[in-house]
Write a protein that holds these residues in place. Sequence first.
Motif: not given
Length: 294
Positions: A24-30, A57-60
């Motif tokens: 929701e906060w903008g990660a393109i993948s988790v 792990t989030g990719l931003f």
Amino acid sequence: MPWLKLKLRTNQDKAQVLADALEEWGAISVTLQDAGDEPVFDTYWEQSPLWSQVQVTGLFPEHTDTDDILSRARECLGLVENPPHEIDLLGDEDWAHSWMAHYKPLQVGKDLWVVPSWCTPPVPDAVNIILDPGLAFGTGDHPTTSLCLEWLAEQTLTNKIILDYGCGSGILSIAALKLGANQAYAVDIDPQSLEVTRRNALHNGIHTGLNVMLPSELPADLQTDIVIANILFGTLIELAPDIKARVRPGGWLVLSGLLGNDQAVEVRPHYEPPFVLNARERQKWVLLAGRKPG
């Protein structure tokens, strides 16, 4: 293009909540995994993690404000200090293929589809929203967004005016206009989201009817037929007076972004009365919708 990889450690019972929040906060993948495993990026979670301690792990995008993300994570997890974390800057390798494969055309309502820009619409005659996932929050696959899209698809939107509070990728405004709305006001505090919304609108052949702006730029006396606010739980409470005032008498209010019935119960008193809100739920996320007396 460089990317930021943010690793957070939390307990099993908080892992799913944190994973949904990062997206929701903008990660393109988790991804959720045991601390010792290498990440395999995914944006779909069907089961709770099996590990007592989970690495989320989030990719931003490169210029993401990680201090802000950590502050939100601290609040989300109910901690006094930031959770254990690592931040890595990834090189300019082509990471697109690590997540593009997971995005397929998605039906989100009768005759309404969200189609990644690299895919062919499966039903050409349907209302197809062409979107590039990952540029801003709102790809259609998250329950908060899909609930809003399904609700919109059920309405008669011809000549209606929509206010999309927290527009993200612009997906809800674009859907409303493609479903017959006359105007949509797409509002967000993030300038990048506003630019992404404009870009996605052009990809969808929308050249009129879309008004993209910061909240401070909204006309002071604007009231619309439908106000959709798919934003954070705390923000729904904070902005309740303004959001309620933006709905014309007889118009509709749609609130999304609520995780679980506890958040829905806490939000309701800020909108009821004058609204009488009905709930829909998917994967523990709740949407509230109701009409303003008029």
